[in-house]
Structures are given as structure tokens and as C-alpha cells.
Write an enzyme that holds these catalytic residues in place. Structure first.
Site, short mmCIF file in Angstrom:
data_model
loop_
_atom_site.label_atom_id
_atom_site.label_comp_id
_atom_site.label_asym_id
_atom_site.label_seq_id
_atom_site.Cartn_x
_atom_site.Cartn_y
_atom_site.Cartn_z
N TYR A 1 37.59 41.64 51.07
CA TYR A 1 38.47 41.83 49.91
C TYR A 1 39.76 42.57 50.26
CZ TYR A 1 35.16 40.34 46.26
OH TYR A 1 34.33 39.61 45.44
N LYS B 1 24.57 39.50 57.86
CA LYS B 1 24.54 38.20 58.55
C LYS B 1 24.70 38.49 60.03
CE LYS B 1 24.47 33.67 58.64
NZ LYS B 1 23.22 32.92 58.37
N ASP C 1 21.43 34.83 53.73
CA ASP C 1 20.99 33.52 53.22
C ASP C 1 19.54 33.59 52.76
OD1 ASP C 1 20.38 33.93 55.91
OD2 ASP C 1 20.80 31.87 56.54
N ASP D 1 28.87 40.84 45.80
CA ASP D 1 29.45 40.11 44.68
C ASP D 1 28.61 38.88 44.36
OD1 ASP D 1 31.42 39.32 42.75
OD2 ASP D 1 32.14 37.85 44.21
N ASP E 1 25.56 38.17 40.98
CA ASP E 1 25.55 37.09 40.00
C ASP E 1 24.20 36.36 40.02
OD1 ASP E 1 28.27 37.61 39.42
OD2 ASP E 1 28.67 35.46 39.11
C1 IPM Z 1 33.03 41.37 40.09
C2 IPM Z 1 34.12 40.34 39.93
C3 IPM Z 1 35.36 40.75 40.73
C4 IPM Z 1 34.93 40.88 42.18
C5 IPM Z 1 36.55 39.81 40.57
C6 IPM Z 1 36.95 39.63 39.13
C7 IPM Z 1 37.72 40.27 41.40
O1 IPM Z 1 33.65 39.09 40.30
O2 IPM Z 1 33.29 42.55 39.79
O3 IPM Z 1 31.92 41.02 40.49
O4 IPM Z 1 34.89 39.87 42.91
O5 IPM Z 1 34.65 42.00 42.61
MN MN Z 2 31.51 39.01 40.75
#
Ligand code: IPM
Ligand code: MN
Length: 367
Positions: free
Chosen positions: A141, A191, A223, A247, A251
Site C-alpha cells: 500500500y 507467502k 492461499d 485486507d 472480507d
Molecule cells: C479496507 C478498505 C481500504 C483498504 C480501501 C478503501 C483503501 O478496503 O479498509 O479494508 O484497502 O484498506
Molecule cells: Mn478492504
């Protein structure tokens, strides 16, 4: 206690969920005898519209002077093709770096009342309870060089993944300290079969583990981790990983909780003179422009982030527990938004916020 909190609603549903979360914060303060004062600032797309900058200097000042910051979400489709420094996401990366919040704590757990909201089998999900510790101010990032150059067949893009030993050490310490208060197990995700970066990560995490002989450490490749998260989620307690892996995995973890709208997060940095940590609190979900402004979004990720703020920035564990308890009661009552696929009519964002406040009042009255 006096709580000076900066609100950064940001874009899309960030606005409506932050408003419910702030309502809950004021409610807790009333119930438990604290004084809250809030200020509001600009971040993300709304900041670009009003100032031309996704992270205006004024917001930086406000955040540096607040006791804690509560953020909604950033991102608007109209900026999808904008240059990197004119994108809402840059604002988020900017504030994380400015506050130095290197450890992003993302608790992922299942709720009995939401077992059917998850597409996974109930017995698989029931009892899952982990916390993902995502390194937040390093890795791909932020690494340089970065950018797109050249034209035609010569066009190329580069991003750089860098971690230094101290960056890995400090986030690893955070994970082991958290594990001590939980089931005493850290799983470090990397990884290392391919990336030198991960080889250093694994070596440093193993060294730090030596200082925590009471905590078990295992390593897993990213993975495989992605698969284990949905095959046997109960094997995880504290999951420690670098920025991009964290990240992506968080999710995926949201599937266990029933909806990404449920997930709160706390981003923590250095300790201040007062002993409290610098903290930025935000739900894990994004700005969801498709449902913004419709009073449909799930505010529980943002409300959970308020609970995390009470716990980590203000040391008010009991108050935080009341919020978690109130949320659980509301879930049991079936008052949930559409993302959780309720059997009856879905509740609105503000109905869920009100229900949490009512449950809090009932708890405070009986305490
Ligand atoms: C998160 C989001 C952010 C990230 C984006 C919006 C930049 O996806 O906080 O998980 O990737 O950190
Ligand atoms: Mn995210």
C-alpha cells in the site's frame, strides 16, 4: 470521563452509519456518566469535492488533536479513473499513515442469531471467533517506487512490497498481547514459499514469539489460509498478517459473520503520554454507493467500532461490553437490515441504531 471524538463520515453509506454510531456513543456516555464532545471533518470523496484534497490539512490537525477518530467509509465511483492523489482512498491511506496506526484489529465472529445469514453450514460457523491483526501502514500500500510509466507496448506498472524488522516486530507484539487475553494462539499468515518479504516476516514473528512462551504460534501460507477460513474457521484465534493479505482475508472472514456490514475495526498506533493508544475506528465495509442515502445500510459495523473505541482508546471495557451486549440483544430480536436476510421485513439503518440505544438504556437501568 471526557471523550473528544472526531467524526469523519466520508462517502456513501459512511454518512448514515456514522450518524447511528455517534448516536450510540452519545447514548453510552449519557448512560455511564461521560461527557462526549464531537467534531466533524472531511475525508475521501466529499473532501475532494469541498477542498480538492482527499485528506485536507485541517482534517489532519483535527485527527491529531482528538482523543479518537471514528470513520465511516470512503470511495465514490466518479473517482474510479482519477489520478492516484485525487482518489478518495488516498485520504484513508493518508490518515492511517499520519496517525501511525500500524495495527488494524478486525474481530470476526459468528452470532447465534445470524447463523442462517451466512451461506456456510451452521455447524461450521457456529462458535467461530477470531481477530485478524492486519499490518496497516506498510507493505504494498505504501512501498516505493510505485506508479505507471511508458506508453504502448512499453507501458509498465510497479508497486513495491517493503517491510522492515521494526515494522514487523511492533505489530507482532500487538498480536501476541491480544492472544494472551484470548485463547493464546497466533496464526501468522504469509507467502514465504515465494516472497522474501514473507521470509523476513516469518523469521521476525518467530523471534517475537520467543517472548511469549505462553502463546502458541503457527504459520500458514496465505492461499491455504483463504481456504481454511471457510473450511475450519474455528481453528483460528489471532490471525496476524501483512497489509494486503489482511485486507483480502478480512472480507472473506465477513462471510462467517453473516455480512460485511457486521465487522468493526480498530486501528491502533503508539501509546500517548496518557498511556492510551492513538486510535482510528472504522467499519470494515466500504461506502456502498449503490445503497447510499436509502437508510438501508447495516450500522452494526460502525456501532461495534464505537465499542472498540471505548475499549482501546478510553479503557472503558465495561461500557464496551454493554454495547456488545446490546448489539447481541438487537440481533436476537430480529431487528436487522436487509444484508442479513431477515425472515420478516428488514429494519432500516436508523431503526437498528435506535434499537441498540434502547437496549443500552435497559441495561443501564438494571445495572
Ligand atoms: C479496507 C478498505 C481500504 C483498504 C480501501 C478503501 C483503501 O478496503 O479498509 O479494508 O484497502 O484498506
Ligand atoms: Mn478492504
Amino acid at each position: 470521563m471526557k471523550l473528544n471524538v472526531l467524526l469523519l463520515p466520508g462517502d456513501g453509506i459512511g454518512v448514515e452509519v456514522t450518524s447511528e454510531a455517534a448516536k450510540v456513543l452519545r447514548h453510552v456516555a449519557d448512560a455511564f456518566g461521560h461527557q462526549v464532545s464531537t467534531r466533524e471533518g472531511l475525508l475521501g470523496g466529499v473532501a475532494i469535492h469541498k477542498t480538492g484534497n482527499p485528506f485536507p490539512d485541517e482534517t489532519r490537525e483535527l485527527a491529531l488533536n482528538a482523543d479518537a477518530t471514528l470513520l465511516g467509509a470512503v470511495g465514490l465511483p466518479e473517482f474510479d479513473h482519477a489520478p492516484p492523489d485525487k482518489r478518495p482512498e488516498r485520504g484513508l491511506l493518508g490518515i492511517r499513515k499520519a496517525l501511525g496506526v500500524y495495527a488494524n484489529l478486525r474481530p470476526v465472529r459468528s452470532y447465534r442469531a445470524l447463523l442462517d445469514s451466512s451461506p456456510l453450514k451452521n455447524e461450521l460457523v457456529d462458535g467461530a471467533d477470531m481477530i485478524i491483526v492486519r499490518e496497516l501502514t506498510g507493505g504494498l500500500y505504501y512501498g516505493t517506487p510505485r506508479g505507471i510509466s511508458g506508453n504502448g507496448a512499453e507501458e509498465r506498472a510497479v508497486n513495491t512490497m517493503t517491510y522492515t524488522r521494526p515494522e514487523i516486530e511492533r505489530v507482532a507484539h500487538m498480536a501476541f498481547q491480544l492472544a494472551r487475553k484470548r485463547r493464546k494462539k497466533v496464526t501468522s499468515v504469509d507467502k514465504s514459499n515465494v516472497l522474501e518479504n514473507s521470509q523476513l516476516w516469518r523469521r521476525v514473528v518467530s523471534e517475537v514469539a520467543g517472548e511469549y512462551p505462553d502463546v502458541a504460534l503457527d504459520h500458514i501460507l496465505v492461499d491455504n489460509c483463504a481456504m481454511q477460513l471457510v473450511l475450519s474457521p474455528k481453528r483460528f484465534d489471532v490471525v496476524l498478517t501483512e497489509n494486503l493479505f489482511g485486507d483480502i482475508l478480512s472480507d472473506e472472514g465477513a462471510v462467517l459473520a453473516g455480512s460485511i456490514g457486521m465487522l468493526p475495526s480498530a486501528s491502533l498506533g503508539a501509546k500517548k503520554a496518557s498511556g492510551a493508544r492513538i486510535g482510528l475506528y472504522e467499519p470494515v465495509h466500504g461506502s456502498a454507493p449503490d445503497i447510499a442515502g436509502q437508510n438501508k445500510a447495516n450500522p452494526l459495523g460502525a456501532i461495534g467500532s464505537v465499542a472498540a473505541m471505548l475499549e482501546y482508546s478510553f479503557g472503558l471495557s465495561e461500557d464496551a461490553q454493554s454495547v456488545y451486549g446490546a448489539v447481541e440483544e438487537v440481533l436476537n430480536s430480529g431487528c436487522v437490515t436487509a444484508d442479513l436476510k431477515p425472515k420478516g421485513k428488514p429494519a432500516t439503518t436508523s431503526e437498528v441504531g435506535d434499537a441498540v440505544c434502547e437496549a443500552l438504556s435497559a441495561r443501564a437501568a438494571s445495572a
